[in-house]
Design an enzyme around this catalytic site. Structure first.
Site, PDB file in Angstrom:
ATOM      1  N   SER A 116       0.766  -1.170   0.090  1.00  0.00           N
ATOM      2  CA  SER A 116      -0.086   0.014  -0.093  1.00  0.00           C
ATOM      3  C   SER A 116       0.896   1.090  -0.045  1.00  0.00           C
ATOM      4  O   SER A 116       0.331   2.344  -0.070  1.00  0.00           O
ATOM      5  CB  SER A 116      -0.954  -0.001   1.043  1.00  0.00           C
ATOM      6  OG  SER A 116      -0.262  -0.238   2.451  1.00  0.00           O
ATOM      7  N   GLU A 154      -0.236 -12.396  -1.519  1.00  0.00           N
ATOM      8  CA  GLU A 154      -1.517 -12.478  -1.659  1.00  0.00           C
ATOM      9  C   GLU A 154      -2.385 -13.509  -2.360  1.00  0.00           C
ATOM     10  O   GLU A 154      -1.585 -13.983  -3.521  1.00  0.00           O
ATOM     11  CB  GLU A 154      -2.092 -11.027  -2.473  1.00  0.00           C
ATOM     12  CG  GLU A 154      -1.792  -9.792  -1.481  1.00  0.00           C
ATOM     13  CD  GLU A 154      -2.262  -8.548  -2.368  1.00  0.00           C
ATOM     14  OE1 GLU A 154      -3.138  -8.614  -3.290  1.00  0.00           O
ATOM     15  OE2 GLU A 154      -2.102  -7.293  -1.835  1.00  0.00           O
ATOM     16  N   GLU A 203      -8.991  -9.578   4.493  1.00  0.00           N
ATOM     17  CA  GLU A 203      -9.590  -8.250   4.200  1.00  0.00           C
ATOM     18  C   GLU A 203     -10.734  -8.104   3.761  1.00  0.00           C
ATOM     19  O   GLU A 203     -11.056  -8.819   2.619  1.00  0.00           O
ATOM     20  CB  GLU A 203      -8.355  -7.769   3.240  1.00  0.00           C
ATOM     21  CG  GLU A 203      -8.634  -6.069   2.835  1.00  0.00           C
ATOM     22  CD  GLU A 203      -7.629  -5.307   2.263  1.00  0.00           C
ATOM     23  OE1 GLU A 203      -6.453  -6.126   2.101  1.00  0.00           O
ATOM     24  OE2 GLU A 203      -7.884  -4.227   2.106  1.00  0.00           O
TER      25      GLU A 203
HETATM   26  O1  KIV Z   1      -0.551  -3.346   1.609  1.00  0.00           O
HETATM   27  C1  KIV Z   1      -1.244  -3.364   2.686  1.00  0.00           C
HETATM   28  O2  KIV Z   1      -1.497  -2.326   3.483  1.00  0.00           O
HETATM   29  C2  KIV Z   1      -1.898  -4.625   3.117  1.00  0.00           C
HETATM   30  C3  KIV Z   1      -3.084  -4.350   4.313  1.00  0.00           C
HETATM   31  C4  KIV Z   1      -4.244  -3.620   3.592  1.00  0.00           C
HETATM   32  C5  KIV Z   1      -3.342  -5.545   4.810  1.00  0.00           C
HETATM   33  O3  KIV Z   1      -1.825  -5.499   2.586  1.00  0.00           O
END
Ligand code: KIV
Length: 268
Positions: free
Chosen positions: A44, A114, A179
């Site tokens: 993120s 993921e 999530e």
């Molecule tokens: O990249 C991220 O911040 C995440 C969270 C949303 C769990 O994978």
């Protein structure tokens, strides 16, 4: 620093696991000072720190660069680091090589992947000695296909997610991020597994919670998913401090006596 086994023990003891994302030295340092159990160097960071519109442009080198800074800022906290888009999708050998590279070069305690298509990579990474965190439900690297919305909202979707969670655990995953899924499903999955679940938008009955640092502290973040609660307002504090600084420079109020070296070097 917590160990992977201690995190599992926290689940058994019904002690909630706290996790927040961290992307750099200061956010890691603050989070360690605040006593968070675990940090996630999430991809993120593509949006929160690098200003992209998704996580897709984040590279393995970006993750290594940021995770090293987080490790320096939080030497005593358990750090999980994300494998970015494309780094484990072109074949198991390349995926495992990238997992090992990320783990070795950053000093992180675990690596997160993921989805469930990477089961073989999870299996091989764990047998090579790398703790792996799985990530099910809304997987931001796939939003081009799924969209940013709640996942597993149908009976079939929920059954599939339960199956996927079991397979991830059987492959050796040591933790699972869940999530944006219905709270009752997250609770069922958490009860069913021996490994801890960390929820984000998955209700209160997971074994721990994670939020994005920039969302919970309102730091440069203007999007607000339903599941975010804000605990501070860095946006207002930061802009206000910057305005005061600029105004004082314009008015020659800063620097003042206290912020100036006073030794005279020129005769007047
Ligand atoms: O990249 C991220 O911040 C995440 C969270 C949303 C769990 O994978």
């Amino acid at each position: 620093m917590k160990t992977t086994n201690e995190l599992v023990q926290m689940k058994r003891d019904k002690e909630k696991i706290t996790m927040v994302t961290a992307y750099d030295y200061p956010s890691a340092k603050q989070s360690e000072q605040a006593g968070l159990d675990t940090l996630l160097v999430g991809d993120s960071l593509g949006m929160t720190v690098l200003g992209y519109d998704s996580t897709v442009k984040v590279t393995l080198d970006d993750m290594i660069h940021h995770a090293k800074a987080v490790r320096r800022g939080a030497p005593d906290t358990y750090v999980v680091v994300d494998m970015p888009f494309g780094s484990y999708h072109t074949g198991d050998d390349a995926g495992v090589r990238n997992v090992l590279d990320l783990y070795r070069s950053t000093g992180a305690n675990a690596v997160k992947l993921e989805g469930i298509e990477c089961l073989e990579i999870i299996r091989r990474s764990v047998s090579a000695g790398v703790p792996v965190c799985a990530h099910l439900g809304l997987t931001p690297q796939s939003v081009g296909v799924t969209g940013f919305k709640m996942q597993a909202a149908t009976t079939e979707g929920a059954e599939q997610l339960i199956e996927d969670a079991k397979r991830a655990e059987a492959a050796g995953a040591t933790m699972i991020v869940l999530e944006a899924i219905p709270a009752d499903l997250a609770e069922k999955v958490s009860d069913m597994l021996d490994i801890p679940t960390i929820g984000i938008g998955a209700g209160v009955n997971t074994d721990g919670q994670v939020l994005v640092y920039h969302d919970l502290l309102q730091y440069g973040s203007d999007r607000q998913p339903k599941f975010v609660k804000t605990y501070s307002d860095f946006n207002t504090a930061g802009v206000s401090g910057l305005k005061s600084y600029a105004a004082e420079v314009k008015e020659s109020v800063f620097p003042d006596e206290t912020t100036t070296y006073k030794k005279r070097v020129f005769d007047q």
